[in-house]
Design a protein around this motif. Structure first.
Motif, PDB file in Angstrom:
ATOM      1  N   GLN A   7      43.671  21.012  21.279  1.00 49.17           N
ATOM      2  CA  GLN A   7      43.986  20.786  19.875  1.00 49.17           C
ATOM      3  C   GLN A   7      43.538  19.379  19.483  1.00 49.17           C
ATOM      4  O   GLN A   7      43.728  18.430  20.245  1.00 49.17           O
ATOM      5  CB  GLN A   7      45.495  20.929  19.639  1.00 49.17           C
ATOM      6  CG  GLN A   7      46.053  22.311  19.928  1.00 49.17           C
ATOM      7  CD  GLN A   7      45.700  23.307  18.840  1.00 49.17           C
ATOM      8  OE1 GLN A   7      45.740  22.999  17.659  1.00 49.17           O
ATOM      9  NE2 GLN A   7      45.364  24.528  19.255  1.00 49.17           N
ATOM     10  N   VAL A   8      42.944  19.250  18.292  1.00 52.65           N
ATOM     11  CA  VAL A   8      42.493  17.950  17.806  1.00 52.65           C
ATOM     12  C   VAL A   8      43.085  17.699  16.425  1.00 52.65           C
ATOM     13  O   VAL A   8      43.374  18.629  15.670  1.00 52.65           O
ATOM     14  CB  VAL A   8      40.959  17.860  17.743  1.00 52.65           C
ATOM     15  CG1 VAL A   8      40.353  18.105  19.123  1.00 52.65           C
ATOM     16  CG2 VAL A   8      40.384  18.831  16.728  1.00 52.65           C
ATOM     17  N   VAL A  25      43.896  21.475  14.976  1.00 56.31           N
ATOM     18  CA  VAL A  25      43.137  22.721  15.075  1.00 56.31           C
ATOM     19  C   VAL A  25      42.547  22.819  16.475  1.00 56.31           C
ATOM     20  O   VAL A  25      42.325  21.797  17.141  1.00 56.31           O
ATOM     21  CB  VAL A  25      42.008  22.790  14.019  1.00 56.31           C
ATOM     22  CG1 VAL A  25      42.590  22.851  12.614  1.00 56.31           C
ATOM     23  CG2 VAL A  25      41.053  21.618  14.157  1.00 56.31           C
ATOM     24  N   PRO A  26      42.264  24.036  16.945  1.00 54.18           N
ATOM     25  CA  PRO A  26      41.706  24.183  18.298  1.00 54.18           C
ATOM     26  C   PRO A  26      40.202  23.945  18.316  1.00 54.18           C
ATOM     27  O   PRO A  26      39.496  24.268  17.367  1.00 54.18           O
ATOM     28  CB  PRO A  26      42.037  25.635  18.636  1.00 54.18           C
ATOM     29  CG  PRO A  26      42.056  26.336  17.307  1.00 54.18           C
ATOM     30  CD  PRO A  26      42.595  25.331  16.327  1.00 54.18           C
ATOM     31  N   ARG A  27      39.731  23.383  19.403  1.00 49.93           N
ATOM     32  CA  ARG A  27      38.306  23.311  19.698  1.00 49.93           C
ATOM     33  C   ARG A  27      38.052  24.055  21.009  1.00 49.93           C
ATOM     34  O   ARG A  27      38.832  23.950  21.952  1.00 49.93           O
ATOM     35  CB  ARG A  27      37.832  21.863  19.825  1.00 49.93           C
ATOM     36  CG  ARG A  27      37.887  21.043  18.532  1.00 49.93           C
ATOM     37  CD  ARG A  27      37.036  21.623  17.434  1.00 49.93           C
ATOM     38  NE  ARG A  27      36.930  20.710  16.281  1.00 49.93           N
ATOM     39  CZ  ARG A  27      36.451  21.066  15.107  1.00 49.93           C
ATOM     40  NH1 ARG A  27      36.050  22.317  14.889  1.00 49.93           N
ATOM     41  NH2 ARG A  27      36.379  20.187  14.123  1.00 49.93           N
ATOM     42  N   ARG A  28      36.963  24.804  21.048  1.00 49.52           N
ATOM     43  CA  ARG A  28      36.673  25.639  22.214  1.00 49.52           C
ATOM     44  C   ARG A  28      36.323  24.782  23.426  1.00 49.52           C
ATOM     45  O   ARG A  28      35.963  23.596  23.291  1.00 49.52           O
ATOM     46  CB  ARG A  28      35.533  26.592  21.897  1.00 49.52           C
ATOM     47  CG  ARG A  28      34.162  25.944  21.754  1.00 49.52           C
ATOM     48  CD  ARG A  28      33.061  27.005  21.644  1.00 49.52           C
ATOM     49  NE  ARG A  28      31.723  26.441  21.672  1.00 49.52           N
ATOM     50  CZ  ARG A  28      30.984  26.206  20.600  1.00 49.52           C
ATOM     51  NH1 ARG A  28      31.484  26.445  19.397  1.00 49.52           N
ATOM     52  NH2 ARG A  28      29.756  25.707  20.723  1.00 49.52           N
ATOM     53  N   PRO A  29      36.395  25.373  24.616  1.00 50.27           N
ATOM     54  CA  PRO A  29      35.942  24.646  25.802  1.00 50.27           C
ATOM     55  C   PRO A  29      34.463  24.295  25.688  1.00 50.27           C
ATOM     56  O   PRO A  29      33.696  24.977  25.007  1.00 50.27           O
ATOM     57  CB  PRO A  29      36.171  25.644  26.943  1.00 50.27           C
ATOM     58  CG  PRO A  29      37.132  26.645  26.426  1.00 50.27           C
ATOM     59  CD  PRO A  29      36.887  26.717  24.940  1.00 50.27           C
ATOM     60  N   THR A 135      38.803  14.837  14.574  1.00 54.71           N
ATOM     61  CA  THR A 135      38.422  13.796  15.530  1.00 54.71           C
ATOM     62  C   THR A 135      37.309  14.222  16.473  1.00 54.71           C
ATOM     63  O   THR A 135      36.558  13.377  16.967  1.00 54.71           O
ATOM     64  CB  THR A 135      39.635  13.354  16.360  1.00 54.71           C
ATOM     65  OG1 THR A 135      40.153  14.494  17.078  1.00 54.71           O
ATOM     66  CG2 THR A 135      40.721  12.764  15.478  1.00 54.71           C
ATOM     67  N   HIS A 136      37.200  15.524  16.770  1.00 51.83           N
ATOM     68  CA  HIS A 136      36.206  16.013  17.722  1.00 51.83           C
ATOM     69  C   HIS A 136      35.690  17.379  17.292  1.00 51.83           C
ATOM     70  O   HIS A 136      36.376  18.110  16.569  1.00 51.83           O
ATOM     71  CB  HIS A 136      36.794  16.145  19.135  1.00 51.83           C
ATOM     72  CG  HIS A 136      37.244  14.853  19.741  1.00 51.83           C
ATOM     73  ND1 HIS A 136      38.430  14.234  19.400  1.00 51.83           N
ATOM     74  CD2 HIS A 136      36.644  14.061  20.676  1.00 51.83           C
ATOM     75  CE1 HIS A 136      38.559  13.115  20.095  1.00 51.83           C
ATOM     76  NE2 HIS A 136      37.495  12.991  20.877  1.00 51.83           N
TER      77      HIS A 136
END
Length: 352
Positions: A7-8, A25-29, A135-136
């Motif tokens: 999560q970012v 929000v989630p960011r994928r691997p 952020t990412h």
């Protein structure tokens, strides 16, 4: 930051027309061909306002806007060959496409026959994409752009949408030495168009509603500046231009602007008004004139644009804001109160 799904911090609109609020929000691997980007700056595009308001049809919420992303690579997948840790990179309006259709193979991924995967808000595999107000972000290396050292990251961010939106038609219709080019509108798009057209070697005229921004226009590279609110402008400049690039998103009198073109001239539209805009056929037939549209460019052309801008010292004119000023910036942008592009400093996620 871990290379696994995480999560970012982000700013998102929870519903249509709602104020943006801080969330995660989630960011994928990070996959084999992915890069993890620590976002340093994110531009605010006028299309972000339209998307949050659902002006262009039903959208996905919660929505994290932002497709003008500049940052630094902080992790790479095992198969990545284009980037290494610490590289300065950018992400524009899309992050994937089918890669096999005629348009993708021609370098026009933005017109992918299956539909490009927008940086936000798409759901190609059932999970939403989230944009740059965060952020990412994790992006495939083939849809990541290299930002040359000749451009500051904050000034580079708006080039990932506004820059390519203007560069593409200027290159397609051969703006350069011996060509007279007019840019309609002196805003977030138009001011970059003036810089690029000037660097290409064209004689550049700004057509703006008033002379309020004349000093800026001339400073940024325009040779001439005229007010479209003055009817004499259309009389005096009749038959003057090889190319007119219209950047405004309001309805304009296309017949009047077509009258400013030379024989075989082109009026290219990059602004997208919400209402249909009529045009008289004789405005096109007499003089073999062309009324055209232009969107963004593909990955290769966008990289070409960034390299060109770096070589000519071109960046966007910006006002940097903190993340908690996003809603205020939206209000000001809607009112036209910015010279000429808002850019979010994402470091302020840690301090606000």
């Amino acid at each position: 930051m871990s290379t696994s799904v995480t999560q970012v911090a982000a700013y998102a609109a929870p519903a249509p027309k709602a104020p943006l609020e801080r969330t995660t929000v989630p960011r994928r691997p990070v996959g084999e061909h992915d890069v993890l980007i620590e976002i340093k700056y994110a531009g605010i595009c006028h299309s972000d306002l339209h998307q949050v308001a659902e002006d262009w049809g039903q959208a996905l919420f919660p929505m994290v806007p932002g497709h003008e992303i500049a940052g630094v690579v902080t992790a790479v997948g095992s198969g990545v060959t284009k980037y290494v840790l610490g590289d300065r990179v950018g992400v524009g309006c899309f992050v994937d496409s089918c890669r096999t259709c005629e348009n993708c193979l021609a370098g026009d991924e933005q017109f992918c026959a299956s539909g490009m995967t927008a940086t936000y808000p798409s759901a190609p595999d059932g999970s939403a994409t989230y944009g740059g107000y965060s952020t990412h972000i994790v992006v495939d290396e083939n849809y990541t752009l290299r930002i040359p050292e000749g451009i500051a990251l904050d000034e580079a961010a708006p080039l990932l949408c506004a820059g390519i939106t203007l560069y593409s038609p200027l290159r397609r219709w051969n703006a350069g030495p011996g060509k007279k080019v007019a840019v309609v509108g002196m805003g977030g798009l138009g001011h970059i168009g003036v810089k690029i057209a000037h660097a290409l070697g064209a004689e550049v005229t700004v057509l703006s509603q008033s002379l309020r921004k004349q000093e800026d226009g001339l400073r940024l590279g325009a040779d001439h500046f005229h007010a479209t609110s003055d009817p004499e402008t259309f009389t005096k400049l009749a038959g003057s231009f090889d190319l007119i690039v219209n950047t405004v998103s309001a309805t304009i009198d296309l017949d009047a602007y077509l009258g400013l073109l030379r024989t075989n001239g082109t009026l290219a539209n990059v602004g997208a008004p919400g209402e249909p805009t009529p045009v008289g056929m004789f405005s096109l037939i007499v003089g073999n004139k062309t009324l055209a549209g232009s969107m963004i460019g593909g990955i290769a052309e966008t990289q070409e644009m960034l390299d060109f801008c770096a070589a000519h010292g071109i960046g966007s004119e910006i006002e940097t804001i903190a993340v908690d000023q996003i809603n205020e910036a939206y209000e000001r942008l809607a009112a036209g109160d910015v010279r000429y592009r808002f850019v979010i400093d994402t470091a302020t996620f840690a301090t606000r």
